[in-house]
Design a protein around this motif. Sequence first.
Motif, PDB file in Angstrom:
ATOM      1  N   TRP A   6       0.667  -1.543  -0.227  1.00 26.34           N
ATOM      2  CA  TRP A   6       0.397   0.237  -0.122  1.00 26.34           C
ATOM      3  C   TRP A   6       0.882   1.028   0.178  1.00 26.34           C
ATOM      4  CZ3 TRP A   6      -1.864  -4.797   1.069  1.00 26.34           C
ATOM      5  CH2 TRP A   6      -3.517  -4.520   0.282  1.00 26.34           C
ATOM      6  N   ASP A   7       2.171   1.343   0.188  1.00 25.66           N
ATOM      7  CA  ASP A   7       2.800   2.056   0.083  1.00 25.66           C
ATOM      8  C   ASP A   7       3.973   2.424  -2.019  1.00 25.66           C
ATOM      9  OD1 ASP A   7       2.439   3.002   2.239  1.00 25.66           O
ATOM     10  OD2 ASP A   7       4.596   1.392   2.793  1.00 25.66           O
ATOM     11  N   GLY A   8       3.463   1.426  -2.578  1.00 24.06           N
ATOM     12  CA  GLY A   8       4.124   1.525  -3.929  1.00 24.06           C
ATOM     13  C   GLY A   8       5.060   0.006  -4.233  1.00 24.06           C
ATOM     14  N   ALA A   9       4.942  -0.916  -4.953  1.00 24.38           N
ATOM     15  CA  ALA A   9       5.768  -2.071  -4.539  1.00 24.38           C
ATOM     16  C   ALA A   9       6.231  -2.339  -6.821  1.00 24.38           C
ATOM     17  CB  ALA A   9       5.972  -2.910  -3.648  1.00 24.38           C
ATOM     18  N   LEU A  10       7.090  -2.712  -6.261  1.00 22.43           N
ATOM     19  CA  LEU A  10       8.025  -3.890  -7.227  1.00 22.43           C
ATOM     20  C   LEU A  10       7.931  -5.244  -6.809  1.00 22.43           C
ATOM     21  CD1 LEU A  10      10.365  -1.272  -9.215  1.00 22.43           C
ATOM     22  CD2 LEU A  10       7.583  -2.368 -10.118  1.00 22.43           C
ATOM     23  N   ILE A  11       7.021  -5.774  -8.057  1.00 24.00           N
ATOM     24  CA  ILE A  11       7.324  -7.709  -7.176  1.00 24.00           C
ATOM     25  C   ILE A  11       7.616  -8.983  -8.383  1.00 24.00           C
ATOM     26  CG2 ILE A  11       5.864  -9.232  -6.533  1.00 24.00           C
ATOM     27  CD1 ILE A  11       3.097  -7.429  -6.311  1.00 24.00           C
ATOM     28  N   ASP A  12       9.075  -9.042  -8.256  1.00 28.80           N
ATOM     29  CA  ASP A  12       9.322 -10.327  -9.132  1.00 28.80           C
ATOM     30  C   ASP A  12       8.702 -11.198  -8.811  1.00 28.80           C
ATOM     31  OD1 ASP A  12      11.737  -8.226  -9.667  1.00 28.80           O
ATOM     32  OD2 ASP A  12      12.020  -8.499  -7.889  1.00 28.80           O
ATOM     33  N   ALA A  13       8.116 -11.791  -9.546  1.00 33.11           N
ATOM     34  CA  ALA A  13       6.687 -12.468  -9.548  1.00 33.11           C
ATOM     35  C   ALA A  13       7.386 -13.759 -10.473  1.00 33.11           C
ATOM     36  CB  ALA A  13       5.173 -12.140 -10.174  1.00 33.11           C
ATOM     37  N   ALA A  14       7.031 -15.149  -9.862  1.00 39.62           N
ATOM     38  CA  ALA A  14       7.361 -16.345 -10.474  1.00 39.62           C
ATOM     39  C   ALA A  14       5.605 -16.644 -11.251  1.00 39.62           C
ATOM     40  CB  ALA A  14       7.902 -17.210  -9.144  1.00 39.62           C
ATOM     41  N   ILE A  15       5.907 -17.136 -11.815  1.00 39.43           N
ATOM     42  CA  ILE A  15       4.175 -17.170 -13.099  1.00 39.43           C
ATOM     43  C   ILE A  15       4.146 -18.897 -13.528  1.00 39.43           C
ATOM     44  CG2 ILE A  15       2.667 -17.034 -14.199  1.00 39.43           C
ATOM     45  CD1 ILE A  15       3.711 -14.734 -13.320  1.00 39.43           C
ATOM     46  N   ASP A  44      -0.876  10.976  -8.867  1.00 34.27           N
ATOM     47  CA  ASP A  44       0.692  11.876  -9.223  1.00 34.27           C
ATOM     48  C   ASP A  44       1.506  11.950  -8.369  1.00 34.27           C
ATOM     49  OD1 ASP A  44      -0.711  11.742 -11.979  1.00 34.27           O
ATOM     50  OD2 ASP A  44      -0.051  13.540 -12.361  1.00 34.27           O
ATOM     51  N   ARG A  45       1.609  10.595  -7.371  1.00 29.41           N
ATOM     52  CA  ARG A  45       2.328  10.633  -6.396  1.00 29.41           C
ATOM     53  C   ARG A  45       3.381   9.383  -6.683  1.00 29.41           C
ATOM     54  NH1 ARG A  45      -2.124  12.170  -2.937  1.00 29.41           N
ATOM     55  NH2 ARG A  45      -1.754   9.996  -1.514  1.00 29.41           N
ATOM     56  N   LEU A  46       2.988   8.103  -7.468  1.00 28.41           N
ATOM     57  CA  LEU A  46       4.238   7.892  -7.470  1.00 28.41           C
ATOM     58  C   LEU A  46       5.403   7.453  -8.722  1.00 28.41           C
ATOM     59  CD1 LEU A  46       1.326   4.713  -7.594  1.00 28.41           C
ATOM     60  CD2 LEU A  46       3.017   6.070  -5.823  1.00 28.41           C
ATOM     61  N   PRO A  47       6.228   7.050  -8.798  1.00 28.64           N
ATOM     62  CA  PRO A  47       7.063   7.083 -10.012  1.00 28.64           C
ATOM     63  C   PRO A  47       6.551   6.691 -11.722  1.00 28.64           C
ATOM     64  CG  PRO A  47       8.830   6.379  -8.582  1.00 28.64           C
ATOM     65  CD  PRO A  47       6.722   6.381  -8.063  1.00 28.64           C
ATOM     66  N   LEU A  48       5.459   5.801 -11.564  1.00 33.25           N
ATOM     67  CA  LEU A  48       4.796   5.715 -12.218  1.00 33.25           C
ATOM     68  C   LEU A  48       3.021   5.788 -12.803  1.00 33.25           C
ATOM     69  CD1 LEU A  48       4.202   3.954 -14.757  1.00 33.25           C
ATOM     70  CD2 LEU A  48       3.805   1.745 -13.847  1.00 33.25           C
ATOM     71  N   ARG A  49       3.515   7.263 -13.676  1.00 30.43           N
ATOM     72  CA  ARG A  49       2.169   7.617 -13.533  1.00 30.43           C
ATOM     73  C   ARG A  49       1.344   7.397 -14.376  1.00 30.43           C
ATOM     74  NH1 ARG A  49       4.908  13.860 -12.815  1.00 30.43           N
ATOM     75  NH2 ARG A  49       5.273  13.313 -10.272  1.00 30.43           N
ATOM     76  N   PRO A  50       0.000   7.187 -14.160  1.00 31.99           N
ATOM     77  CA  PRO A  50      -1.061   6.772 -16.055  1.00 31.99           C
ATOM     78  C   PRO A  50      -1.499   7.953 -17.189  1.00 31.99           C
ATOM     79  CG  PRO A  50      -2.508   8.019 -13.341  1.00 31.99           C
ATOM     80  CD  PRO A  50      -0.383   8.459 -13.379  1.00 31.99           C
ATOM     81  N   ASP A  51      -0.890   7.007 -17.890  1.00 27.60           N
ATOM     82  CA  ASP A  51      -1.295   8.073 -19.035  1.00 27.60           C
ATOM     83  C   ASP A  51      -0.488   9.124 -19.395  1.00 27.60           C
ATOM     84  OD1 ASP A  51      -4.023   6.645 -19.661  1.00 27.60           O
ATOM     85  OD2 ASP A  51      -4.853   8.468 -18.240  1.00 27.60           O
ATOM     86  N   ALA A  53       4.028   9.102 -21.449  1.00 29.73           N
ATOM     87  CA  ALA A  53       4.653   8.323 -21.862  1.00 29.73           C
ATOM     88  C   ALA A  53       5.940   8.022 -21.258  1.00 29.73           C
ATOM     89  CB  ALA A  53       5.349   9.009 -23.107  1.00 29.73           C
ATOM     90  N   GLY A  54       7.080   6.381 -21.816  1.00 29.83           N
ATOM     91  CA  GLY A  54       7.838   6.401 -21.119  1.00 29.83           C
ATOM     92  C   GLY A  54       8.250   5.008 -21.095  1.00 29.83           C
ATOM     93  N   ILE A  55       9.264   4.618 -21.164  1.00 30.54           N
ATOM     94  CA  ILE A  55       9.466   3.212 -20.802  1.00 30.54           C
ATOM     95  C   ILE A  55       8.355   1.654 -20.544  1.00 30.54           C
ATOM     96  CG2 ILE A  55      11.425   1.065 -20.697  1.00 30.54           C
ATOM     97  CD1 ILE A  55      13.876   3.480 -20.998  1.00 30.54           C
ATOM     98  N   TRP A  56       8.248   2.096 -19.167  1.00 36.25           N
ATOM     99  CA  TRP A  56       7.066   1.359 -18.324  1.00 36.25           C
ATOM    100  C   TRP A  56       5.998   2.534 -18.785  1.00 36.25           C
ATOM    101  CZ3 TRP A  56       7.504  -3.133 -17.534  1.00 36.25           C
ATOM    102  CH2 TRP A  56       9.215  -3.364 -17.019  1.00 36.25           C
ATOM    103  N   ARG A  57       4.821   2.552 -18.749  1.00 37.69           N
ATOM    104  CA  ARG A  57       3.118   2.900 -19.070  1.00 37.69           C
ATOM    105  C   ARG A  57       2.189   1.969 -18.429  1.00 37.69           C
ATOM    106  NH1 ARG A  57       2.084   3.297 -25.109  1.00 37.69           N
ATOM    107  NH2 ARG A  57       3.080   1.409 -25.066  1.00 37.69           N
ATOM    108  N   LEU A  58       1.647   3.038 -18.056  1.00 32.67           N
ATOM    109  CA  LEU A  58       0.247   2.244 -17.654  1.00 32.67           C
ATOM    110  C   LEU A  58      -1.320   3.232 -17.839  1.00 32.67           C
ATOM    111  CD1 LEU A  58      -0.564   1.279 -14.117  1.00 32.67           C
ATOM    112  CD2 LEU A  58      -1.922   3.374 -14.376  1.00 32.67           C
ATOM    113  N   SER A 208      14.857   1.913  -9.026  1.00 31.27           N
ATOM    114  CA  SER A 208      14.348   0.570  -9.402  1.00 31.27           C
ATOM    115  C   SER A 208      13.223   0.420 -10.648  1.00 31.27           C
ATOM    116  CB  SER A 208      13.227   0.358  -7.840  1.00 31.27           C
ATOM    117  OG  SER A 208      12.211   1.030  -7.807  1.00 31.27           O
ATOM    118  N   LEU A 209      12.591   1.301 -11.235  1.00 26.90           N
ATOM    119  CA  LEU A 209      12.483   1.565 -12.363  1.00 26.90           C
ATOM    120  C   LEU A 209      13.112   1.228 -13.340  1.00 26.90           C
ATOM    121  CD1 LEU A 209       8.779   3.572 -12.393  1.00 26.90           C
ATOM    122  CD2 LEU A 209       8.883   0.971 -12.366  1.00 26.90           C
TER     123      LEU A 209
END
Length: 263
Positions: A6-15, A44-51, A53-58, A208-209
Motif C-alpha cells: 500500500w506504499d507502492g512496490a515492484l514485485i518480482d513474480a514467478a508465474i 501523480d505521487r508515484l514514479p509510475l504515472r498514469p497516461d 509516456a515512458g518505457i513503463w506505461r500505465l 528501481s524502475l
Amino acid sequence: MSVDLWDGALIDAAIWHARSGDVSRQFRYRALYAALPVEALEADRLPLRPDRAGIWRLLRRDYGARDGSPLSDFIRDQLGAIGLDHCHTTLVTMPRGLLNGFNPVSFWLARDDQGLRAVLAEVSNTFGESHLYLCHHPDNRPIRRSDRLTGDKLFHVSPFLPREGSYVFRFDPGPGRFGAWVDWIGVDGTLRLQTSMAGQARPLTRASLRRATLRNAWQPLRVVGLIHWQAAKLFSRGVRYRTKPTQLVTRQSQATKTESTDV
C-alpha cells in the motif's frame, strides 16, 4: 524491513501453470508486476504515472471501465456494491513496456485496519475482452492466507479450455510479498488447471524502475509470445480447440462462496 504493497512496490513474480486431465503440462516464467496505491496513483505521487509516456506505461483505458475515466471511481463503485467503499485500494498489475503487450490478469486489493477485505481480479483474454471476479467473504470479514474463495467460471480465457466449471482463489497480500493462486475445477469436480503468481516486493522508486528496464522492458511482448508458444504445443498434442462463445458475459462482478482451510 518489509515493503508494504500500500506504499507502492515492484514485485518480482514467478508465474506457474500446471494442466492435468486431457494432457499433463506445466510451465514457469518470471515477470515484473507493480503494486500501485490507487489514491497516490491518481494524484501523480508515484514514479509510475498514469497516461504518461515512458518505457513503463500505465494507461487508464486498460483497466476498470476501459474508457480512460478515473480508476478510483471505478473501484469505489465496485466495492460500494458490497459495502466496502471505505477501504484503501492497491492495483497489482503488469505495466506496459516499450510496445503494446498483453496483461492476463490484474488484482485490485482492498483493505482496512482489520486486513484484506476483498480482491477484484480483472481477467483479460487475447480477444480483447475482460471480466471481473470480485472475491470476498459474504460477511466481508478479513481474508486470510489460508482462505479459499470460490466462484463460477464465466469468462472465455483460453481456446483450449471450456468456459464452464469453477475457480478457487487464494491470496497472500504480504507485507513484503504478494501471491495469488487460481485453480480451475472442471464440471466433473476434478482439478484441471493450477496457476500461481507470487513474489517478493521491493520499493517502487524511479531508480528501481530504471534498473528493471534492463531485464523487463520487453516483457508484455514476451508474455504474448509465451502464450502462443504454449498454445502451439497444446495444439500439437491434439488438445481440442474451442471457438469463442458468441454469447459472452463481460464486465460483471462475481461474488464468491468461501471456505477456510489450513495450509
